[in-house]
Enzyme design. Sequence first.
Site, PDB file in Angstrom:
ATOM      1  N   LYS A 160       0.824  -1.167   0.025  1.00  0.00           N
ATOM      2  CA  LYS A 160       0.028  -0.181   0.101  1.00  0.00           C
ATOM      3  C   LYS A 160       0.793   1.442   0.133  1.00  0.00           C
ATOM      4  O   LYS A 160       0.429   2.319   0.466  1.00  0.00           O
ATOM      5  CB  LYS A 160      -1.114   0.082   1.245  1.00  0.00           C
ATOM      6  CG  LYS A 160      -1.983  -1.245   1.421  1.00  0.00           C
ATOM      7  CD  LYS A 160      -2.040  -2.003   0.172  1.00  0.00           C
ATOM      8  CE  LYS A 160      -3.363  -0.993  -0.711  1.00  0.00           C
ATOM      9  NZ  LYS A 160      -3.519  -1.777  -1.946  1.00  0.00           N
TER      10      LYS A 160
ATOM     11  N   TRP B 223       1.427   2.080  -9.075  1.00  0.00           N
ATOM     12  CA  TRP B 223       1.812   3.364  -9.692  1.00  0.00           C
ATOM     13  C   TRP B 223       2.966   3.366 -10.100  1.00  0.00           C
ATOM     14  O   TRP B 223       3.339   3.742 -11.384  1.00  0.00           O
ATOM     15  CB  TRP B 223       1.044   4.486  -8.884  1.00  0.00           C
ATOM     16  CG  TRP B 223       1.516   5.832  -9.310  1.00  0.00           C
ATOM     17  CD1 TRP B 223       1.163   6.069 -10.746  1.00  0.00           C
ATOM     18  CD2 TRP B 223       1.355   7.001  -8.454  1.00  0.00           C
ATOM     19  NE1 TRP B 223       1.569   7.511 -10.494  1.00  0.00           N
ATOM     20  CE2 TRP B 223       1.535   8.062  -9.523  1.00  0.00           C
ATOM     21  CE3 TRP B 223       1.528   7.490  -7.123  1.00  0.00           C
ATOM     22  CZ2 TRP B 223       1.404   9.337  -9.047  1.00  0.00           C
ATOM     23  CZ3 TRP B 223       1.637   8.697  -6.773  1.00  0.00           C
ATOM     24  CH2 TRP B 223       1.477   9.855  -7.482  1.00  0.00           C
TER      25      TRP B 223
ATOM     26  N   HIS C 234       7.359  -8.058  -2.638  1.00  0.00           N
ATOM     27  CA  HIS C 234       7.367  -7.199  -1.295  1.00  0.00           C
ATOM     28  C   HIS C 234       8.227  -8.040  -0.159  1.00  0.00           C
ATOM     29  O   HIS C 234       8.151  -7.704   0.913  1.00  0.00           O
ATOM     30  CB  HIS C 234       5.816  -7.568  -0.762  1.00  0.00           C
ATOM     31  CG  HIS C 234       4.683  -6.758  -1.529  1.00  0.00           C
ATOM     32  ND1 HIS C 234       4.841  -5.377  -1.193  1.00  0.00           N
ATOM     33  CD2 HIS C 234       3.574  -7.103  -1.852  1.00  0.00           C
ATOM     34  CE1 HIS C 234       3.731  -4.917  -1.801  1.00  0.00           C
ATOM     35  NE2 HIS C 234       3.212  -5.895  -2.096  1.00  0.00           N
TER      36      HIS C 234
ATOM     37  N   ARG D 140       5.869   5.183   1.710  1.00  0.00           N
ATOM     38  CA  ARG D 140       4.753   6.079   2.128  1.00  0.00           C
ATOM     39  C   ARG D 140       4.747   6.240   3.412  1.00  0.00           C
ATOM     40  O   ARG D 140       4.929   5.345   4.274  1.00  0.00           O
ATOM     41  CB  ARG D 140       3.394   5.468   1.441  1.00  0.00           C
ATOM     42  CG  ARG D 140       2.293   6.267   1.575  1.00  0.00           C
ATOM     43  CD  ARG D 140       0.968   5.557   1.065  1.00  0.00           C
ATOM     44  NE  ARG D 140      -0.046   6.376   0.827  1.00  0.00           N
ATOM     45  CZ  ARG D 140      -1.394   5.885   0.348  1.00  0.00           C
ATOM     46  NH1 ARG D 140      -1.464   4.603   0.118  1.00  0.00           N
ATOM     47  NH2 ARG D 140      -2.383   6.853   0.350  1.00  0.00           N
TER      48      ARG D 140
ATOM     49  N   SER E  10      -4.691   2.768   4.302  1.00  0.00           N
ATOM     50  CA  SER E  10      -5.162   2.077   3.042  1.00  0.00           C
ATOM     51  C   SER E  10      -4.896   0.556   3.204  1.00  0.00           C
ATOM     52  O   SER E  10      -5.699  -0.263   2.537  1.00  0.00           O
ATOM     53  CB  SER E  10      -3.814   2.468   1.875  1.00  0.00           C
ATOM     54  OG  SER E  10      -3.775   1.943   0.769  1.00  0.00           O
TER      55      SER E  10
HETATM   56  P1  A3P Z   1      -5.381   4.449  -1.153  1.00  0.00           P
HETATM   57  O1  A3P Z   1      -5.941   3.432  -0.375  1.00  0.00           O
HETATM   58  O2  A3P Z   1      -4.548   5.622   0.215  1.00  0.00           O
HETATM   59  O3  A3P Z   1      -6.179   4.997  -1.995  1.00  0.00           O
HETATM   60  P2  A3P Z   1       0.054  -0.381  -3.782  1.00  0.00           P
HETATM   61  O4  A3P Z   1      -0.096  -0.286  -5.034  1.00  0.00           O
HETATM   62  O5  A3P Z   1       1.520  -0.302  -3.104  1.00  0.00           O
HETATM   63  O6  A3P Z   1      -0.776  -1.452  -3.184  1.00  0.00           O
HETATM   64  O7  A3P Z   1      -0.638   1.163  -3.264  1.00  0.00           O
HETATM   65  C1  A3P Z   1      -2.043   1.343  -3.376  1.00  0.00           C
HETATM   66  C2  A3P Z   1      -2.317   2.874  -2.955  1.00  0.00           C
HETATM   67  O8  A3P Z   1      -1.853   3.739  -4.172  1.00  0.00           O
HETATM   68  C3  A3P Z   1      -3.701   3.331  -2.969  1.00  0.00           C
HETATM   69  O9  A3P Z   1      -3.846   4.193  -1.980  1.00  0.00           O
HETATM   70  C4  A3P Z   1      -4.029   3.740  -4.310  1.00  0.00           C
HETATM   71  O10 A3P Z   1      -5.234   4.452  -4.319  1.00  0.00           O
HETATM   72  C5  A3P Z   1      -2.775   4.731  -4.647  1.00  0.00           C
HETATM   73  N1  A3P Z   1      -2.516   4.718  -5.858  1.00  0.00           N
HETATM   74  C6  A3P Z   1      -2.519   3.902  -6.996  1.00  0.00           C
HETATM   75  N2  A3P Z   1      -2.480   4.406  -8.085  1.00  0.00           N
HETATM   76  C7  A3P Z   1      -2.212   5.729  -7.815  1.00  0.00           C
HETATM   77  C8  A3P Z   1      -1.983   7.014  -8.675  1.00  0.00           C
HETATM   78  N3  A3P Z   1      -1.700   6.816  -9.927  1.00  0.00           N
HETATM   79  N4  A3P Z   1      -1.949   8.261  -8.149  1.00  0.00           N
HETATM   80  C9  A3P Z   1      -2.017   8.174  -7.020  1.00  0.00           C
HETATM   81  N5  A3P Z   1      -2.240   7.214  -5.785  1.00  0.00           N
HETATM   82  C10 A3P Z   1      -2.225   6.092  -6.479  1.00  0.00           C
END
Ligand code: A3P
Length: 294
Positions: free
Chosen positions: A48, A53, A107, A129, A137
């Site tokens: 998370k 991204w 991970h 983060r 999250s």
């Molecule tokens: P939130 O749950 O706070 O919205 P991971 O990919 O490591 O699992 O992280 C997921 C988090 O990254 C989620 O946070 C998701 O919404 C956020 N996220 C994914 N794509 C994103 C983007 N393009 N821009 C900003 N945040 C993004």
Amino acid sequence: FDVKTFKIPGQHYLDGVLLGGYSPRESIEMVKTFDMFEDDCVVSAYPKSGQTWTLELLYLILHYDNYSENEETDSLLRTPWLELGKIDNARIRELGEVPRPRVFKTHVAAHQLPEQMREKHSKMIHVLRNPKDVAVSYYHFYRMDASLGRFPGTWSQFYEMFMAGNVSHGSWFDHVLQFWREYKDNKDVLFLHYEDMVKDHAGAVRKIANFLGKSLNENVAEEIVRRTSFGSMKQNPATNFSKYEGFDYSVSHFYRKGKVGDWKNYFTVQQNDEFDEVYRAKMADSGLNVDFGE
Ligand code: A3P
């Protein structure tokens, strides 16, 4: 239930860290022995932290020229998750055939990375983060994802589990600090902060391209920013996991908010005080600072 011992079916311990059943012990142990190339790039992160991204950013930066041919290929195939599922010979062959430069998701803990990465000087990006937003999250992800048991508890119970390190991949502090201590001065490794990426998305594209020695013209860089916006990735069937049946969208979304500071809507004053105290004690001499969006 007892938040310190609560376990989801399939969860198991390796090297003292709780892991999800989606990453069997044998698979994590095999990751260490993977054959790596010098042009590989591994994106490592605690769950998370903005890893999906970052993977999409890397994929576009490195493969922009033939992106349109693979536009509909699922991100888990374009940027495979190294330790996902059972690893057999077919899987190893598949990973070996991923078009170079390969981009991998992982991970695993720092000491579980492929050993060849160092000698080959493969690149690594570690995304991190602020742990308060990670906890929130992760709570929502725990509630919606079948492989995490669709957690039925409350935020306060999850908060206790997170603080006890009793969640998949263990304590955020241990995971992140291990990477930081081992790799902060390594020129093959870039640490990226989710909050910086949110603040300056175009800057993140330039930073990653620079790190990978890839020059991008301005139009391409702008197109990459457009394609990796929260809204675009949420709409895009290749990146939004719409084919994965494990998510319960009546509870939450993978692309949930994408914001910095949502933790303020969850942490009680008492949880926040306790968290800050633990944070200060654990991070004190690390030289690592994160932005809580205050
Ligand atoms: P939130 O749950 O706070 O919205 P991971 O990919 O490591 O699992 O992280 C997921 C988090 O990254 C989620 O946070 C998701 O919404 C956020 N996220 C994914 N794509 C994103 C983007 N393009 N821009 C900003 N945040 C993004």
